[in-house]
Design a protein around this motif. Structure first.
Motif, PDB file in Angstrom:
ATOM      1  N   ILE B 223       0.817  -3.596   7.548  1.00 34.95           N
ATOM      2  CA  ILE B 223       1.911  -4.282   8.584  1.00 34.95           C
ATOM      3  C   ILE B 223       2.441  -5.479   8.096  1.00 34.95           C
ATOM      4  O   ILE B 223       3.572  -5.839   7.725  1.00 34.95           O
ATOM      5  N   ASP B 224       1.248  -6.533   7.840  1.00 38.17           N
ATOM      6  CA  ASP B 224       1.747  -7.745   7.647  1.00 38.17           C
ATOM      7  C   ASP B 224       2.300  -7.870   6.193  1.00 38.17           C
ATOM      8  O   ASP B 224       3.309  -8.449   5.874  1.00 38.17           O
ATOM      9  N   ARG B 225       1.853  -7.124   5.301  1.00 40.70           N
ATOM     10  CA  ARG B 225       2.335  -7.143   3.757  1.00 40.70           C
ATOM     11  C   ARG B 225       3.829  -6.500   3.725  1.00 40.70           C
ATOM     12  O   ARG B 225       4.542  -6.774   2.993  1.00 40.70           O
ATOM     13  N   SER B 226       3.996  -5.483   4.612  1.00 41.55           N
ATOM     14  CA  SER B 226       5.215  -4.720   4.470  1.00 41.55           C
ATOM     15  C   SER B 226       6.193  -5.784   4.940  1.00 41.55           C
ATOM     16  O   SER B 226       7.442  -5.751   4.410  1.00 41.55           O
ATOM     17  N   ILE B 227       6.078  -6.865   5.634  1.00 40.43           N
ATOM     18  CA  ILE B 227       6.879  -7.832   6.082  1.00 40.43           C
ATOM     19  C   ILE B 227       6.931  -9.086   4.996  1.00 40.43           C
ATOM     20  O   ILE B 227       7.959  -9.530   4.488  1.00 40.43           O
ATOM     21  N   THR B 228       5.563  -9.623   4.910  1.00 47.49           N
ATOM     22  CA  THR B 228       5.686 -10.717   3.861  1.00 47.49           C
ATOM     23  C   THR B 228       6.178 -10.620   2.466  1.00 47.49           C
ATOM     24  O   THR B 228       6.887 -11.317   1.922  1.00 47.49           O
ATOM     25  N   ASP B 229       5.978  -9.470   2.021  1.00 46.70           N
ATOM     26  CA  ASP B 229       6.277  -8.979   0.628  1.00 46.70           C
ATOM     27  C   ASP B 229       7.646  -8.193   0.659  1.00 46.70           C
ATOM     28  O   ASP B 229       8.232  -7.610  -0.511  1.00 46.70           O
ATOM     29  N   GLY B 230       8.040  -7.875   1.731  1.00 42.76           N
ATOM     30  CA  GLY B 230       9.510  -7.183   1.702  1.00 42.76           C
ATOM     31  C   GLY B 230      10.504  -7.744   2.772  1.00 42.76           C
ATOM     32  O   GLY B 230      10.949  -8.950   2.376  1.00 42.76           O
ATOM     33  N   PRO B 231      10.812  -7.391   3.693  1.00 41.45           N
ATOM     34  CA  PRO B 231      12.068  -8.086   4.551  1.00 41.45           C
ATOM     35  C   PRO B 231      12.004  -9.445   4.754  1.00 41.45           C
ATOM     36  O   PRO B 231      12.849 -10.341   4.994  1.00 41.45           O
ATOM     37  N   GLY B 232      10.628  -9.836   5.058  1.00 43.71           N
ATOM     38  CA  GLY B 232      10.295 -11.076   5.546  1.00 43.71           C
ATOM     39  C   GLY B 232      10.708 -12.234   4.425  1.00 43.71           C
ATOM     40  O   GLY B 232      10.915 -13.450   4.956  1.00 43.71           O
ATOM     41  N   LEU B 233      10.956 -11.735   3.324  1.00 39.07           N
ATOM     42  CA  LEU B 233      11.243 -12.793   2.186  1.00 39.07           C
ATOM     43  C   LEU B 233      12.888 -13.040   2.351  1.00 39.07           C
ATOM     44  O   LEU B 233      13.206 -13.993   1.607  1.00 39.07           O
ATOM     45  N   ARG B 319       0.447 -18.423  -1.194  1.00 44.57           N
ATOM     46  CA  ARG B 319       0.428 -17.008  -0.942  1.00 44.57           C
ATOM     47  C   ARG B 319      -0.589 -16.328  -1.807  1.00 44.57           C
ATOM     48  O   ARG B 319      -1.339 -15.472  -1.506  1.00 44.57           O
ATOM     49  N   GLY B 324      -3.612 -10.073   0.778  1.00 44.18           N
ATOM     50  CA  GLY B 324      -2.714  -9.310  -0.047  1.00 44.18           C
ATOM     51  C   GLY B 324      -1.674 -10.055  -0.524  1.00 44.18           C
ATOM     52  O   GLY B 324      -0.513  -9.759  -1.349  1.00 44.18           O
TER      53      GLY B 324
END
Lengths: 327, 327
Positions: B223-233, B319, B324
């Motif tokens: 869940i976290d990586r789906s944000i940090t490496d995706g839309p969160g950027l 990071r 991840g």
């Protein structure tokens, strides 16, 4: 199932070269690969040239692979010709189920027998997309995998990888390893879930935002700034789970759930919360413990703070000129 | 209503000095203000000293105001003493309605008659929190305003400002201007909404995440990586609205809604979508047009790309070592 030795791959195919497919092509080129493009649009070549030109400075700044050549691509109108000899295929056709079903069946039939085929779909399951391929080209259908990127695929590392009912586990493994090899951040899902993971999260946020606009509760500018100047500054390092881990103080996620659990019943969003059972509470705490890999709350706080400062400083000059922007 | 000339304020009060109240204190100190703290915990002073010490390097890096002194604070156990002569009060007691009601009534009675009182509440409405104050100290109650920060308040610029039924409009205006003056990014809401704006959005995402863990669909790390490496950027520059504006290609939000509207019916989250009426469609498009202030899609894309690169480069070294994490 014999799959290509991925270390030997020097040429891949992009089926569909719009914003997403073209973005993939640019990324593959930057990784030193040759790209064969199939796209039925007469202006496909011109559009791709512009996209690659625009993306190249960014890709150069992030680091090109040795031998990367931004002109190492060709456009083909014949699908079999485009797929000839390639080591991997990335399909990025428009989100239209019938179109994807037809196209994936054609790719499954025409691609080299040892090539894995990834689909950029952002919402369909491979089980439904592969239906025609399973009937017409079952051997190829076993190599069909979802490889869902984020826009722009040449800058955002995330790729969600999941197979369908008829996908061979070896093909899913291969795809996860391949995307990792070429520098992507891979989430390998064990089972199909509509919208995968990131889009479910993004979409929950988007729907809540639409409800707010629908009720005149907030403007687009307020919604965006509430993220860009708020939680959005934390999320590039710590996702929502670790963010809430830190919101619990030294007690972390366990304290957070035990203490703020009741606020799940607050009408803070239109999305209903799950019942916070002991089982869910423990599952969340355990999952967060695994994710933190032993890092203490204080270590995470220091990293978060360093990250927020770095992010604010890095994009200060860009933000200054942006909607509600500030350094 | 006579309110303090904010340019003359040199001393403020923090009522409650936990993670949030202490974070506010650190921020006020960095802005060159003196801080009087009221907190009933015996270890409050020691805890605050540690918090300010930890925050100071970050605040120094972001830039201190002239004369900023990290030791310019005092702790008081008597509320009236803490509030004496201050130009502004920030209340950050625990999220407990009865406690907030009692405390805000006491603050409303004891604070200088020209001082605005901000509350850090993350979820209660000022109308409900002010109930006791309205009965006991109506003049002070008119100066009670929500000023909701994000953790940590010394690094995240966002403050959501909204009044209650009994708050004077002048006090809300004053608070919005004050927080802006001291460097915050202010969203002034016209009416009360549970969870304000950012927390409603965050909470939608959080609840969807809890559902996924509850169903064994994803881990905290995924869940976290789906944000940090995706839309969160993308989100530190462009929030969810402008992100979807760009997802529509050159046609922007209008094309996005007209083309992908039907996918709102997809089961991509457990949150139900609003009906995409012509009225809602137009309201979203108009609101996005206002937010973009005439910037073209291409300009926004260039800014987004520059921002994603800057963010990735800025926090790459942090990071690399994270869950991840990757550059």
């Amino acid at each position: 199932m014999e799959l290509r030795d991925m270390k030997t791959i020097d040429t891949v195919a992009c089926v569909g070269a719009g914003v997403i497919g073209g973005g993939w092509a640019a990324y593959f080129l930057a990784r030193g690969l040759r790209v064969r493009v199939w796209d039925p649009a007469p202006e496909a070549g011109e559009r791709l040239a512009r996209l690659v030109d625009n993306a190249w400075p960014a890709l150069t700044e992030l680091g090109l692979a040795e031998g990367a050549d931004k002109d190492a691509w060709t456009v083909h109108t014949d699908l079999a010709e485009a797929l000839e000899g390639v080591g991997f295929v990335q399909e990025s056709a428009p989100e239209n189920l019938e179109m994807k079903q037809r196209l994936l069946a054609d790719i499954a039939a025409a691609a080299p027998a040892d090539a894995v085929i990834g689909s950029s779909t952002s919402g369909y399951s491979m089980t439904e997309m592969a239906r025609t391929a399973v009937a017409e080209a079952p051997a190829g259908a076993a190599r069909l995998v979802v490889g869902h990127p984020f826009n722009p695929p040449y800058l955002i590392p995330l790729v969600e990888v999941v197979g369908g009912e008829h996908t061979a586990a070896a093909a899913v493994d291969w795809a996860a390893e391949w995307y990792t090899l070429i520098g992507k951040s891979v989430i390998r899902m064990d089972r199909e879930l509509p919208g995968f993971i990131a889009n479910r999260l993004q979409e929950a946020l988007w729907r809540e935002a639409l409800h707010m606009i629908d009720n005149g509760e907030a403007t687009a500018e307020q919604i965006d700034r509430s993220i860009t100047d708020g939680p959005g500054l934390r999320w590039p390092l710590l996702g929502p789970m670790l963010t809430f881990h830190l919101a619990g103080g030294q007690g972390g996620m366990a304290h957070n759930l035990d203490h703020f659990g009741p606020s799940l019943k607050s009408p803070w969003t239109r999305l209903e919360a799950p019942e916070l059972t002991k089982k869910l509470r423990d599952a969340v705490v355990d999952s967060v413990d695994e994710a933190t890999k032993g890092r203490t709350i204080d270590e995470l706080i220091r990293a978060r703070d360093a990250s927020v400062i770095a992010v604010r400083q890095a994009i200060g000059s860009i933000r200054r000129d942006y909607p509600g922007g500030r350094e």
